[in-house]
Design a protein around this motif. Structure first.
Motif, PDB file in Angstrom:
ATOM      1  N   SER A 294      74.340 -43.781  12.125  1.00  0.00           N
ATOM      2  CA  SER A 294      74.968 -44.610  13.150  1.00  0.00           C
ATOM      3  C   SER A 294      74.010 -44.968  14.277  1.00  0.00           C
ATOM      4  CB  SER A 294      76.194 -43.902  13.747  1.00  0.00           C
ATOM      5  OG  SER A 294      77.216 -43.827  12.783  1.00  0.00           O
TER       6      SER A 294
ATOM      7  N   ASN B 223      73.508 -46.674  19.342  1.00  0.00           N
ATOM      8  CA  ASN B 223      74.603 -46.173  18.513  1.00  0.00           C
ATOM      9  C   ASN B 223      75.445 -47.386  18.101  1.00  0.00           C
ATOM     10  OD1 ASN B 223      76.937 -45.048  17.473  1.00  0.00           O
ATOM     11  ND2 ASN B 223      77.350 -43.740  19.236  1.00  0.00           N
TER      12      ASN B 223
ATOM     13  N   SER C 275      78.117 -47.356  16.388  1.00  0.00           N
ATOM     14  CA  SER C 275      79.546 -47.036  16.321  1.00  0.00           C
ATOM     15  C   SER C 275      80.149 -46.979  17.715  1.00  0.00           C
ATOM     16  CB  SER C 275      79.764 -45.697  15.600  1.00  0.00           C
ATOM     17  OG  SER C 275      79.481 -44.615  16.464  1.00  0.00           O
ATOM     18  N   GLY C 276      81.444 -46.991  17.773  1.00  0.00           N
ATOM     19  CA  GLY C 276      82.159 -46.845  19.036  1.00  0.00           C
ATOM     20  C   GLY C 276      82.416 -45.397  19.396  1.00  0.00           C
ATOM     21  N   GLU C 277      82.028 -44.484  18.526  1.00  0.00           N
ATOM     22  CA  GLU C 277      82.248 -43.052  18.739  1.00  0.00           C
ATOM     23  C   GLU C 277      80.985 -42.395  19.303  1.00  0.00           C
ATOM     24  OE1 GLU C 277      85.270 -41.749  18.073  1.00  0.00           O
ATOM     25  OE2 GLU C 277      85.872 -43.770  17.476  1.00  0.00           O
TER      26      GLU C 277
ATOM     27  N   ILE D 262      78.067 -39.750  19.272  1.00  0.00           N
ATOM     28  CA  ILE D 262      77.383 -39.090  18.158  1.00  0.00           C
ATOM     29  C   ILE D 262      76.296 -38.169  18.694  1.00  0.00           C
ATOM     30  CG2 ILE D 262      77.780 -40.968  16.504  1.00  0.00           C
ATOM     31  CD1 ILE D 262      74.811 -41.806  16.977  1.00  0.00           C
TER      32      ILE D 262
ATOM     33  N   GLY E 225      79.244 -44.121  22.376  1.00  0.00           N
ATOM     34  CA  GLY E 225      79.496 -45.292  21.556  1.00  0.00           C
ATOM     35  C   GLY E 225      78.811 -46.529  22.119  1.00  0.00           C
ATOM     36  N   HIS E 226      78.052 -47.226  21.287  1.00  0.00           N
ATOM     37  CA  HIS E 226      77.338 -48.463  21.630  1.00  0.00           C
ATOM     38  C   HIS E 226      76.273 -48.283  22.706  1.00  0.00           C
ATOM     39  CE1 HIS E 226      80.181 -50.450  19.054  1.00  0.00           C
ATOM     40  NE2 HIS E 226      81.189 -50.011  19.794  1.00  0.00           N
TER      41      HIS E 226
END
Length: 114
Positions: free
Chosen positions: A37, A58, A60-62, A64, A104-105
């Motif tokens: 990600s 990142n 993803s919106g999560e 990590i 996220g992002h």
């Protein structure tokens, strides 16, 4: 959009040569990433030429956790901003790996220095 950006990627060009002696391995990477990600967007020498910048984000919106391992250990590793100013020191592992929590992002810049 992100898809349009990916559509403009082109593969690296490689040129073959004869086998010859040298100190580098036959294959390698400037930086290894342990989380799919996280996309590396930049690997470059710092503006002051005293280290290397690795930047990525990142996708993803999560939140990590990602490990970055440079091609060789450096004396120091720091989280930096886009202007290459230190935000916080990072603890490097045995092989120079640093672990980062990335929202996220979020865009992240790591400075590996001498």
């Amino acid at each position: 959009t992100r898809q349009q950006a990916w559509d403009f990627q082109t593969p690296l060009r490689a040129a073959s040569s004869t086998t010859h002696s040298g100190s580098l391995p036959a294959a390698g990477s400037f930086v290894e990433v342990d989380n799919g990600s996280f996309v590396v967007t930049t690997v470059k020498e710092t503006e002051d030429r005293r280290g290397w910048i690795v930047r990525g984000y990142n996708v993803s919106g999560e939140d990590i956790e990602v490990g970055l391992t440079p091609w060789r250990p450096f004396r120091r590793a720091e989280r930096a901003n886009l202007a290459e100013e230190t935000i916080a020191p990072l603890e490097a592992g045995e092989h120079g790996q640093v672990m980062l929590n990335v929202k996220g992002h979020e865009i992240v810049t790591v400075l590996f220095g001498e």
